[in-house]
Structures are given as structure tokens and as C-alpha cells.
Design a protein around this motif. Structure first.
Motif, mmCIF file in Angstrom:
data_model
loop_
_atom_site.group_PDB
_atom_site.id
_atom_site.type_symbol
_atom_site.label_atom_id
_atom_site.label_comp_id
_atom_site.label_asym_id
_atom_site.label_seq_id
_atom_site.Cartn_x
_atom_site.Cartn_y
_atom_site.Cartn_z
ATOM 1 N N ALA A 57 0.816 -1.210 0.000
ATOM 2 C CA ALA A 57 0.000 0.000 0.000
ATOM 3 C C ALA A 57 0.852 1.263 0.000
ATOM 4 O O ALA A 57 0.820 2.043 -0.947
ATOM 5 C CB ALA A 57 -0.938 -0.019 1.199
ATOM 6 N N ALA A 58 1.624 1.489 1.079
ATOM 7 C CA ALA A 58 2.510 2.650 1.166
ATOM 8 C C ALA A 58 3.906 2.225 0.725
ATOM 9 O O ALA A 58 4.347 1.116 1.007
ATOM 10 C CB ALA A 58 2.543 3.197 2.588
ATOM 11 N N HIS A 59 4.633 3.144 0.059
ATOM 12 C CA HIS A 59 5.847 2.736 -0.649
ATOM 13 C C HIS A 59 7.046 3.662 -0.387
ATOM 14 O O HIS A 59 7.596 4.258 -1.323
ATOM 15 C CB HIS A 59 5.564 2.686 -2.147
ATOM 16 C CG HIS A 59 4.395 1.837 -2.513
ATOM 17 N ND1 HIS A 59 4.424 0.459 -2.428
ATOM 18 C CD2 HIS A 59 3.151 2.157 -2.934
ATOM 19 C CE1 HIS A 59 3.241 -0.034 -2.809
ATOM 20 N NE2 HIS A 59 2.460 0.974 -3.108
ATOM 21 N N CYS A 85 2.556 8.518 9.149
ATOM 22 C CA CYS A 85 2.126 7.418 10.005
ATOM 23 C C CYS A 85 1.827 7.936 11.396
ATOM 24 O O CYS A 85 2.448 8.902 11.862
ATOM 25 C CB CYS A 85 3.228 6.346 10.067
ATOM 26 S SG CYS A 85 2.841 4.902 11.080
ATOM 27 N N ALA A 86 0.879 7.307 12.079
ATOM 28 C CA ALA A 86 0.581 7.627 13.477
ATOM 29 C C ALA A 86 0.426 6.332 14.256
ATOM 30 O O ALA A 86 0.009 5.305 13.706
ATOM 31 C CB ALA A 86 -0.690 8.463 13.579
ATOM 32 N N HIS A 87 0.767 6.412 15.547
ATOM 33 C CA HIS A 87 0.622 5.255 16.430
ATOM 34 C C HIS A 87 -0.151 5.708 17.659
ATOM 35 O O HIS A 87 0.430 6.261 18.608
ATOM 36 C CB HIS A 87 1.997 4.706 16.820
ATOM 37 C CG HIS A 87 1.930 3.378 17.495
ATOM 38 N ND1 HIS A 87 2.555 2.249 17.004
ATOM 39 C CD2 HIS A 87 1.278 2.964 18.634
ATOM 40 C CE1 HIS A 87 2.303 1.222 17.809
ATOM 41 N NE2 HIS A 87 1.543 1.637 18.801
ATOM 42 N N GLY A 305 -1.624 8.605 6.598
ATOM 43 C CA GLY A 305 -1.829 7.594 5.565
ATOM 44 C C GLY A 305 -1.777 6.184 6.118
ATOM 45 O O GLY A 305 -2.455 5.290 5.614
ATOM 46 N N SER A 306 -0.949 5.964 7.147
ATOM 47 C CA SER A 306 -0.844 4.658 7.803
ATOM 48 C C SER A 306 -1.005 4.849 9.303
ATOM 49 O O SER A 306 -0.524 5.833 9.863
ATOM 50 C CB SER A 306 0.521 4.001 7.520
ATOM 51 O OG SER A 306 0.707 3.767 6.142
ATOM 52 N N TYR A 338 -6.709 6.715 0.769
ATOM 53 C CA TYR A 338 -7.610 7.670 0.129
ATOM 54 C C TYR A 338 -7.340 9.102 0.577
ATOM 55 O O TYR A 338 -7.723 10.062 -0.115
ATOM 56 C CB TYR A 338 -9.071 7.289 0.424
ATOM 57 C CG TYR A 338 -9.461 7.378 1.871
ATOM 58 C CD1 TYR A 338 -9.953 8.558 2.402
ATOM 59 C CD2 TYR A 338 -9.326 6.285 2.723
ATOM 60 C CE1 TYR A 338 -10.306 8.651 3.744
ATOM 61 C CE2 TYR A 338 -9.673 6.358 4.054
ATOM 62 C CZ TYR A 338 -10.159 7.546 4.564
ATOM 63 O OH TYR A 338 -10.498 7.634 5.887
ATOM 64 N N LEU A 339 -6.681 9.287 1.728
ATOM 65 C CA LEU A 339 -6.366 10.648 2.183
ATOM 66 C C LEU A 339 -5.393 11.325 1.224
ATOM 67 O O LEU A 339 -5.463 12.548 1.011
ATOM 68 C CB LEU A 339 -5.774 10.614 3.591
ATOM 69 C CG LEU A 339 -6.713 10.147 4.706
ATOM 70 C CD1 LEU A 339 -5.972 10.061 6.031
ATOM 71 C CD2 LEU A 339 -7.908 11.088 4.824
ATOM 72 N N ALA A 340 -4.467 10.562 0.649
ATOM 73 C CA ALA A 340 -3.540 11.112 -0.340
ATOM 74 C C ALA A 340 -4.088 11.001 -1.754
ATOM 75 O O ALA A 340 -3.701 11.778 -2.635
ATOM 76 C CB ALA A 340 -2.195 10.382 -0.246
#
Length: 470
Positions: A57-59, A85-87, A305-306, A338-340
Motif C-alpha cells: 500500500a505505502a511505498h 504514520c501515526a501510532h 496515511g498509515s 484515500y487521504l492522499a
């Protein structure tokens, strides 16, 4: 004109075909499935028009990859989320990863200096550093000092590096990225993949491909065809004996499949090594159609995004799956591509991409545990779900034979296999049969849609064709 057959059309198979075709080799790609792409496919799984990435998905490692350079002319466009990314944590806060090292460090308070020390210099040097880290490790480095600065922390257990941080937000952010290795985080070299992802991400961002990850393989396929190559789908290769004559064959296959594919051609000691190839824990993939998106409590997660979902329990969850136990609270990765790339959504209905780490071959139903984990940090998520498509480890393995037992990394990334690849050799792309080469994600530099495993294998094949193979 020299000829080549590439078996498998994942990003590595297609990048190998692209290198060979550009060099003037007549290339034919054979794919068992009805469509190309392997781990970089995108489908409308639930609601017509809603685009879900099937695997990758993310690259962060793909954007700067030399194997993918110039693909913008074939329609590949990268899109970046506002936050990489967020945690989230149970207190409503989150560790937040921005593309900028400085901005990330500023949000980590007293841990900002440590974050800058770990990633700042390597991120600035990444475009040069990648010449060493995106190839086999057992090579004389082109940039030894830069590689040493990068590599010394990578040797450490991820849990040991986590102890450098004082805040729970920084520890969780680091361990969540390190968990992409699908290894117990207290083992040596368990930091390597996480440091690689973070360093690349701080340079290029956690980009997504516009229109879905299939855009990566669509662009590679267009390049191959533009240089005279052919791609055939629905062709399942069960033995090298069924292949038409060619000067070289490049296999985008699991190493454990090669003894059957090559039979008596394969030297017995190499066949034994490939049969001993080890696979790591697996994934359960769930695609959700979600009205209004995920209602995260942590504000940063709403723009990321993640999102890594496991609170402060990442190390425990990874240790349990490695021991063959399904944790009550698994490590869950949530993708909000979809946010990006808003074209993936349909109005206010959004595709939410989810993986959970589970034991290899896990046959249970992890869906409830996945939803509960997301609900824990996004109360009300369950009520927004309009539909879901679930793929268990057996489904992933059925769709892609390289993912044995549902292991989406094509092999355990333990010390031996991370350093050497599928077997102990200085030439991990050579399989011991003249003219045959291995290019799957089991070979260095490993998983990701960067295509470098394929590029390196194709370069070995070109040396063979030029009579300089040794």
C-alpha cells in the motif's frame, strides 16, 4: 537476439523484465494468475468504484528506487498524505511520523534529539546510501562511512533502541515501524527493516501510487511492452521442462519452490538449502468500506496515511505470533490511502486497508479481534462499516504462492536470511543452474515494491548473456 523468460509478474518479475528488455533482450513474462501484479494489485472488492490495494500500500522504499525511475512517462504518479504514520495510545495521544525529521522530532518532545540523531543524517544521505542498502549486504560498500552510521543501529534489537526513548509516544512510533519485519523485537537485526523504512520515508515520504498500487506494475508492464516484451497471463509453470527454449530464465518465485521447478537440474546441496528456507509469521488482510472514515480519537491518526494499532503492546504481540500463539490484541496496520489519493473513495465511503499479524498458517477468524483493536482507538468505527472482505493466510498463499502460510514477506527475515538471502552464498540471485536466476522478495534487499530484487537478478542474467558470469 538473446531471449529471456520471466516467471511471475510481481514488481520484481516485471522490474527484471524491464531491465532485460531495455538491454535489447527479447523477453516473455509468464503469470499464473489472470492479472499481473502479484503483491501490487488493486481491486474493487466491496463497493463498485471503491479501490482497495490487495497487498502493498505505502511505498517509502519505492519512490527513490532506481528500478522504478522514469515510470512517470508510463503514468505512475506518487501521492503523499499529510502525515505519513501515526501510532495511537490509550490516553488519546499518538506518536506522529512526518516526512520531515525536524517536524517529527518537534512532536516527540524530549525524544526529539534522539530521533534526529538516529534518522537525520541518514535521511539526508539516503539517495546515496540507498546504493548500498538496496543491494546484498555482503558487498564492499560504495559509501562505507555513511553505511556504518546507518548500519550500527540496525544491528541492535528494536527493543533495545526503544529504551533510548523517554516518552511512550516515541517508543510506540519506533516499535510500530520496526514490527514490519514480523520478528520478535528483542532479537539482533530486528531494527534493520524499521530503520530502512524510516530513513527512506524521511527522504521520500510514505507515498501511495495514484489509482492504487496496481499503477506500479501497470507502468512496468507498459515499459516492458514498449521495448518489445510480451506478457502472458493464466500460464501456470509447474516445471522448467514446460518452458520454451530461452537463453535465461528469471524466477519470481519462493525459494522452496525451486527444487520442484528445476528438478534434477538443481545441485543437491542447493536444493537442500532451498528446502530449508524458513517462513515467518503471517497476515490476515481485511478490506473495509467505511462511511465517513475511521473516527480516531487521536487527531494525528485522522490525517495519517498509515496507522499502527497496538498501543504499547507491540513487542508482546510480535513475540506471541512468532511463538505460534494468536494474541488477544494483535498488531494491526491500517491504511488510509484515500487521504492522499481521493479517487479511491466513492463520495463519503472510503476504502480502509487493514492487516493483522498472526501466526504462520493461522486458520482462525481474526476479524473480531481486528475490529476490536481499531474500535479501541476509534470508538464508533464498528458502526461505520458498510462491508468487509477478509482474506486469511491460506487465501493469501493461494493467491500468491510466494506467501507460504500467509507470510507476505516471502520468508522469515532472521539474521541468516536477512544477511545472505535464501541460501549462504555471495551471489543470492544465482540458483546453481546456468542461465537461471531468482528475483523474488526472498532475495536482497527484500520485501517492498521497489523492484530492486528483480533489477539485481536481471543484471546477473545480463552478465551471463555477455559471457562474464562467474
Amino acid at each position: 537476439m538473446s531471449t529471456a523468460i520471466v516467471v511471475g509478474s510481481g514488481p520484481n518479475g516485471l522490474s527484471a523484465a524491464a531491465v532485460l528488455a531495455r538491454a535489447g533482450v527479447e523477453v516473455t513474462v509468464l503469470e499464473a494468475a489472470g492479472e499481473i501484479g502479484g503483491g501490487t494489485r488493486t481491486v474493487e472488492a466491496i463497493v463498485p468504484g471503491l479501490l482497495h490495494d490487495r497487498c502493498s500500500a505505502a511505498h517509502p522504499l519505492a519512490v527513490g528506487s532506481r528500478a522504478l525511475r522514469g515510470l512517470d512517462r508510463y503514468g505512475l504518479r506518487w501521492r503523499l498524505p499529510e502525515i505519513d504514520c501515526a501510532h495511537p495510545l490509550d490516553d488519546g495521544t499518538a506518536g506522529v511520523l512526518h516526512r520531515s525529521v525536524t517536524e517529527t522530532a518537534a512532536g516527540l518532545g524530549p525524544d526529539g534529539r534522539t530521533w534526529r540523531a538516529l534518522f537525520g543524517r541518514s535521511a539526508r544521505d539516503y539517495d546515496v546510501l540507498s546504493e548500498d542498502i538496496l543491494r546484498p549486504l555482503l558487498r564492499i560498500p560504495r559509501h562505507p562511512l555513511r553505511l556504518a552510521r546507518f548500519g550500527i543501529p540496525a544491528l541492535a534489537p528494536a527493543a533495545a533502541l526503544a529504551r533510548l526513548f523517554r516518552t511512550e509516544q516515541a517508543r510506540a512510533l519506533w516499535l510500530g515501524v520496526a514490527a514490519h519485519a514480523l520478528r520478535p523485537l528483542d532479537l539482533p537485526l530486528s531494527s534493520a527493516i524499521g530503520i530502512g523504512i524510516l530513513t527512506a520515508g524521511h527522504r521520500h515520504g510514505w507515498a501511495v501510487a495514484e489509482g492504487g498500487s496496481r499503477a506500479i506494475t501497470d507502468a512496468l508492464a507498459a515499459l516492458v511492452r514498449d521495448h518489445g516484451g510480451k506478457i502472458e497471463t493464466g500460464v501456470r509453470v509447474r516445471s522448467a521442462a514446460q518452458l520454451p527454449p530461452s537463453d535465461v530464465v528469471v524466477w519470481d518465485a519462493a525459494p522452496s519452490a525451486l527444487p520442484c521447478l528445476l528438478g534434477d537440474q538443481l545441485p543437491s546441496r542447493i536444493a537442500r538449502a532451498y528446502r530449508r528456507f524458513r517462513y515467518g509469521p503471517a497476515a490476515v488482510k481485511v478490506d473495509f468500506a467505511v462511511e465517513g472514515g475511521v473516527p480516531w480519537t487521536a487527531e494525528g491518526a485522522r490525517r495519517a496515511g498509515s496507522v499502527h494499532v497496538c498501543g504499547s503492546e507491540v513487542a508482546r504481540a510480535e513475540r506471541e505470533i512468532h511463538s505460534g500463539r494468536m494474541p488477544d490484541r494483535p498488531f494491526v496496520l491500517v491504511g488510509q490511502q484515500y487521504l492522499a489519493d481521493p479517487q479511491r473513495s466513492m463520495g463519503n465511503v472510503h476504502p480502509v486497508w487493514v492487516y493483522a499479524h498472526v501466526p504462520n498458517g493461522y486458520a482462525g477468524d481474526a476479524t473480531s479481534a481486528i475490529i476490536a483493536q481499531i474500535e479501541r482507538f476509534a470508538p464508533g468505527f464498528r458502526d461505520r462499516i458498510l462491508g468487509a472482505a477478509v482474506r486469511a493466510p491460506a487465501d493469501l498463499a493461494e493467491e500468491n504462492a510466494n506467501f507460504a502460510g500467509g507470510n507476505i514477506l516471502t520468508g522469515a527475515k532472521d539474521v541468516r536470511q536477512l544477511v545472505f538471502g535464501p541460501r549462504i552464498t555471495l551471489q543470492p540471485y544465482d540458483v546453481g543452474v546456468p542461465g537461471h536466476f531468482l528475483c523474488s522478495a526472498a532475495t536482497p534487499p527484500g520485501p517492498g515494491a521497489h523492484g530492486m530484487c528483480g533489477a539485481h537478478a536481471a543484471e546477473r542474467a545480463l552478465l551471463h548473456l555477455r559471457g562474464r558470469w562467474s
